[in-house]
Design an enzyme around this catalytic site. Structure first.
Site, PDB file in Angstrom:
ATOM      1  N   LYS A 130      23.961  -3.659 -47.714  1.00 12.64           N
ATOM      2  CA  LYS A 130      23.369  -3.924 -46.473  1.00 12.64           C
ATOM      3  C   LYS A 130      22.377  -2.682 -46.535  1.00 12.64           C
ATOM      4  CE  LYS A 130      23.898  -5.612 -42.162  1.00 12.64           C
ATOM      5  NZ  LYS A 130      24.269  -6.819 -41.774  1.00 12.64           N
ATOM      6  N   ASP A 170      19.257  -8.940 -40.163  1.00 12.14           N
ATOM      7  CA  ASP A 170      20.133  -8.592 -39.250  1.00 12.14           C
ATOM      8  C   ASP A 170      19.629  -8.009 -37.912  1.00 12.14           C
ATOM      9  OD1 ASP A 170      23.270  -7.531 -39.065  1.00 12.14           O
ATOM     10  OD2 ASP A 170      22.210  -5.838 -38.559  1.00 12.14           O
TER      11      ASP A 170
HETATM   12  P1  NDP Z   1      18.974  -9.372 -32.950  1.00  9.84           P
HETATM   13  O1  NDP Z   1      18.297  -8.221 -33.026  1.00  9.84           O
HETATM   14  O2  NDP Z   1      18.701 -10.778 -33.191  1.00  9.84           O
HETATM   15  O3  NDP Z   1      19.767  -9.241 -31.675  1.00  9.84           O
HETATM   16  C1  NDP Z   1      20.641  -8.042 -31.279  1.00  9.84           C
HETATM   17  C2  NDP Z   1      20.822  -8.061 -29.918  1.00  9.84           C
HETATM   18  O4  NDP Z   1      21.923  -7.186 -29.417  1.00  9.84           O
HETATM   19  C3  NDP Z   1      19.781  -8.068 -28.820  1.00  9.84           C
HETATM   20  O5  NDP Z   1      19.848  -8.592 -27.745  1.00  9.84           O
HETATM   21  C4  NDP Z   1      19.706  -6.402 -28.554  1.00  9.84           C
HETATM   22  O6  NDP Z   1      19.354  -6.021 -27.396  1.00  9.84           O
HETATM   23  C5  NDP Z   1      21.328  -6.218 -28.534  1.00  9.84           C
HETATM   24  N1  NDP Z   1      21.695  -4.917 -28.944  1.00  9.84           N
HETATM   25  C6  NDP Z   1      21.360  -4.027 -30.114  1.00  9.84           C
HETATM   26  N2  NDP Z   1      21.921  -3.002 -30.077  1.00  9.84           N
HETATM   27  C7  NDP Z   1      22.496  -2.806 -28.928  1.00  9.84           C
HETATM   28  C8  NDP Z   1      23.223  -1.800 -28.471  1.00  9.84           C
HETATM   29  N3  NDP Z   1      23.424  -0.451 -29.179  1.00  9.84           N
HETATM   30  N4  NDP Z   1      23.936  -1.904 -26.956  1.00  9.84           N
HETATM   31  C9  NDP Z   1      23.629  -3.198 -26.440  1.00  9.84           C
HETATM   32  N5  NDP Z   1      23.140  -4.176 -27.047  1.00  9.84           N
HETATM   33  C10 NDP Z   1      22.434  -4.167 -28.173  1.00  9.84           C
HETATM   34  O7  NDP Z   1      20.512  -9.113 -34.015  1.00  9.84           O
HETATM   35  P2  NDP Z   1      21.542 -10.520 -34.289  1.00  9.84           P
HETATM   36  O8  NDP Z   1      21.769 -11.301 -33.331  1.00  9.84           O
HETATM   37  O9  NDP Z   1      20.943 -10.719 -35.746  1.00  9.84           O
HETATM   38  O10 NDP Z   1      22.855  -9.711 -34.649  1.00  9.84           O
HETATM   39  C11 NDP Z   1      23.721  -9.097 -33.856  1.00  9.84           C
HETATM   40  C12 NDP Z   1      24.801  -8.833 -34.282  1.00  9.84           C
HETATM   41  O11 NDP Z   1      25.558  -9.783 -35.171  1.00  9.84           O
HETATM   42  C13 NDP Z   1      25.059  -7.352 -35.206  1.00  9.84           C
HETATM   43  O12 NDP Z   1      26.260  -6.698 -35.255  1.00  9.84           O
HETATM   44  C14 NDP Z   1      24.813  -8.077 -36.654  1.00  9.84           C
HETATM   45  O13 NDP Z   1      25.143  -7.168 -37.667  1.00  9.84           O
HETATM   46  C15 NDP Z   1      25.573  -9.118 -36.428  1.00  9.84           C
HETATM   47  N6  NDP Z   1      25.415 -10.205 -37.428  1.00  9.84           N
HETATM   48  C16 NDP Z   1      24.065 -10.813 -37.646  1.00  9.84           C
HETATM   49  C17 NDP Z   1      24.174 -11.847 -38.584  1.00  9.84           C
HETATM   50  C18 NDP Z   1      22.776 -12.916 -38.562  1.00  9.84           C
HETATM   51  O14 NDP Z   1      22.843 -13.680 -39.240  1.00  9.84           O
HETATM   52  N7  NDP Z   1      21.897 -12.395 -37.868  1.00  9.84           N
HETATM   53  C19 NDP Z   1      25.219 -12.420 -39.644  1.00  9.84           C
HETATM   54  C20 NDP Z   1      26.539 -11.771 -39.262  1.00  9.84           C
HETATM   55  C21 NDP Z   1      26.680 -10.719 -38.323  1.00  9.84           C
HETATM   56  P3  NDP Z   1      17.969  -5.167 -27.540  1.00  9.84           P
HETATM   57  O15 NDP Z   1      16.583  -6.158 -27.446  1.00  9.84           O
HETATM   58  O16 NDP Z   1      17.912  -4.252 -26.315  1.00  9.84           O
HETATM   59  O17 NDP Z   1      18.000  -4.142 -28.626  1.00  9.84           O
END
Ligand code: NDP
Length: 451
Positions: A130, A170
């Site tokens: 990561k 991510d």
């Molecule tokens: P994105 O950046 O596309 O979206 C993240 C979302 O989560 C945004 O809406 C963001 O809001 C919100 N968010 C982030 N941090 C916080 C926080 N501290 N409190 C509340 N809301 C929060 O990321 P992904 O969708 O790619 O990833 C989401 C999760 O999925 C993560 O845990 C990631 O590790 C996991 N994941 C992702 C994969 C992928 O293929 N993308 C694969 C496997 C797991 P804001 O805009 O306000 O920050």
């Protein structure tokens, strides 16, 4: 025997905590795995003798570097970059890059550790890693994001490669960022290779990679529900997050007949009692991916929905909860609300979104519960498929990739059932996923000698 195992776990965790002080997310992720695999390991003294667990919790390599860049006002900014290469036991290091102000060594190490087991579960040959930075892309111009990505890659490029380490996206790293990172990698190496995944379709990306984590989550949840004769049809689904994983989880759940009621970001959540539909989803895609706006704008467009600033969606009653935002976003009070609301299933789209205490409440109430390392593995699995297509210099149709994805999620579910079925016939997906992933990585380590 139980006392012996407990002593072993506490002794082991004591040493992990003292060797990695202050890294609470890392401790949390290690404890969850150790609690699952310690009883299993007692039957395999060779794994104990070879200190497999002690080796797995020590990343093979950690790179920490300075990322200087210039903002649009001409001011110099300094961020910190990380790449944690946790394990190459079963393949090149593989795992996403996260850009978020909360990024620190503990979060990078927990994610790389989890990734090792997740990647093993996909059945594809990928090790665990990561990376990321405390850079916050929110509010930055495209030019600033590009300059940051170029500076980040100017150090990272020497540590990665198609057979060494293949990063992906991510939180905060989507198609735009992967493009800038790939461009700089190509320029520095003078090589067009499959070193990053999540690439654009015109330049080596795989169809369905953007959709894969959210779709895979729903395929996995479908299988969980089927163990109780249930499905998504007619169910109320609450989703947190509004990013990549949340968007496609919402789209798939909706297409499987569910009513998706909520989405969120770090400022609050929206509740649409009528549920999302294709038109509303198109608005969300445009809002989040093109305009890079905030989820509260949803209620301006769809006034029947409500916006709750500073809150998470878990107090709205639902049948299925899909946390898709970030780590530790479902705490005890949230878990109590989910149970009280009558939910039957919580499947994690994010990595480690449920705290250990909240997991106890969810499991204790008899809900179906799956850890992210099993239910969100569709993203990295499809990254693995992107690597295969790049190596073969070919590209598969969306239907072909979707078939692979469905099969992989089904195989992961079967592995969880194999190692996690309780005496009463229900499935402990945490135990199943941890043991299945561990067996593969531990076996490879044992075969390869003391490295
Ligand atoms: P994105 O950046 O596309 O979206 C993240 C979302 O989560 C945004 O809406 C963001 O809001 C919100 N968010 C982030 N941090 C916080 C926080 N501290 N409190 C509340 N809301 C929060 O990321 P992904 O969708 O790619 O990833 C989401 C999760 O999925 C993560 O845990 C990631 O590790 C996991 N994941 C992702 C994969 C992928 O293929 N993308 C694969 C496997 C797991 P804001 O805009 O306000 O920050």
């Amino acid at each position: 025997m139980d006392k012996f195992i407990n002593n072993y776990i506490e002794g082991f965790m004591g040493s992990v905590v003292s060797r990695n002080p202050g890294e609470k997310e890392f401790h949390q992720a290690v404890r969850e795995v150790v609690e699952s695999v310690a009883p299993f390991m007692m039957d395999y003294p060779n794994l104990m003798d070879q200190k497999i667990l002690e080796r797995i919790v020590e990343p093979e390599r950690i790179i920490i570097f300075r990322v200087p860049w210039m903002d649009d006002r001409g001011e110099i900014q300094i961020n910190r970059g990380f790449r944690v290469q946790a394990s190459s036991a079963i393949g090149p290091y593989k795992g996403g890059i996260r850009f978020h102000p909360s990024v620190n060594l503990s979060i990078m190490k927990f994610l790389a550790f989890e990734q090792t087991f997740k990647n093993a579960l996909t059945t594809l040959p990928m090790g665990g890693a990561k990376g990321g930075s405390d850079f916050n892309p929110r509010g930055k111009s495209d030019a600033e994001v590009m300059r940051f990505c170029q500076s980040f890659m100017t150090e990272l490029f020497r540590h990665i490669g198609p057979n060494t380490d293949v990063p992906a996206g991510d939180i905060g790293v989507g198609g735009r960022e992967i493009g800038f990172l790939f461009g700089q990698y190509k320029r520095l190496r003078d090589e067009f290779s499959g070193t990053l995944t999540g690439k654009g379709i015109a330049w080596g990306g795989s169809l369905l990679r953007p959709e894969a984590t959210g779709y895979g989550l729903c395929y996995f949840a479908e299988q969980m529900l089927a163990t109780r004769g249930e499905s998504f049809e007619g169910k109320k689904v609450n989703i947190s997050g509004a990013g990549n994983v949340a968007q496609y989880a919402a789209q798939k759940a909706m297409r499987l007949g569910a009513k998706v009621q909520t989405l969120s970001d770090s400022d609050g959540f929206i509740y649409d009692p009528e549920g999302l539909n294709e038109e509303k989803m198109a608005f969300v895609f445009q809002l989040k991916n093109i305009r890079r706006g905030r989820i509260k704008e949803y209620v301006q467009k769809y006034p029947q929905a409500q916006y709750f600033p500073g809150e998470r969606p878990w107090r709205i009653p639902c049948d299925i909860a899909l946390p898709c935002a970030t780590q530790n976003e479902v705490e005890v009070a949230d878990a109590e609300n989910i149970v009280k609301g009558g939910a039957i299933c919580l499947a994690e789209g994010a990595n480690m979104p449920t705290t250990p205490e909240a997991i106890k409440i969810i499991q204790g109430a008899g809900l179906l519960y799956s850890p992210g390392k099993a239910s969100n593995a569709g993203g990295v699995a499809t990254s693995g498929l992107e690597m295969s297509q790049n190596s073969m210099r070919t590209s598969w149709t969306a239907e072909e990739v979707d078939q692979y994805l469905r099969r992989i999620m089904s195989d992961i579910h079967a592995a969880c059932v194999k190692y996690g079925t309780r005496e009463d016939g229900t499935v402990n997906y945490v135990k199943g996923a941890n043991i299945a992933g561990f067996i593969k990585v531990a076996g490879a380590m044992a075969d390869q000698g003391l490295v």
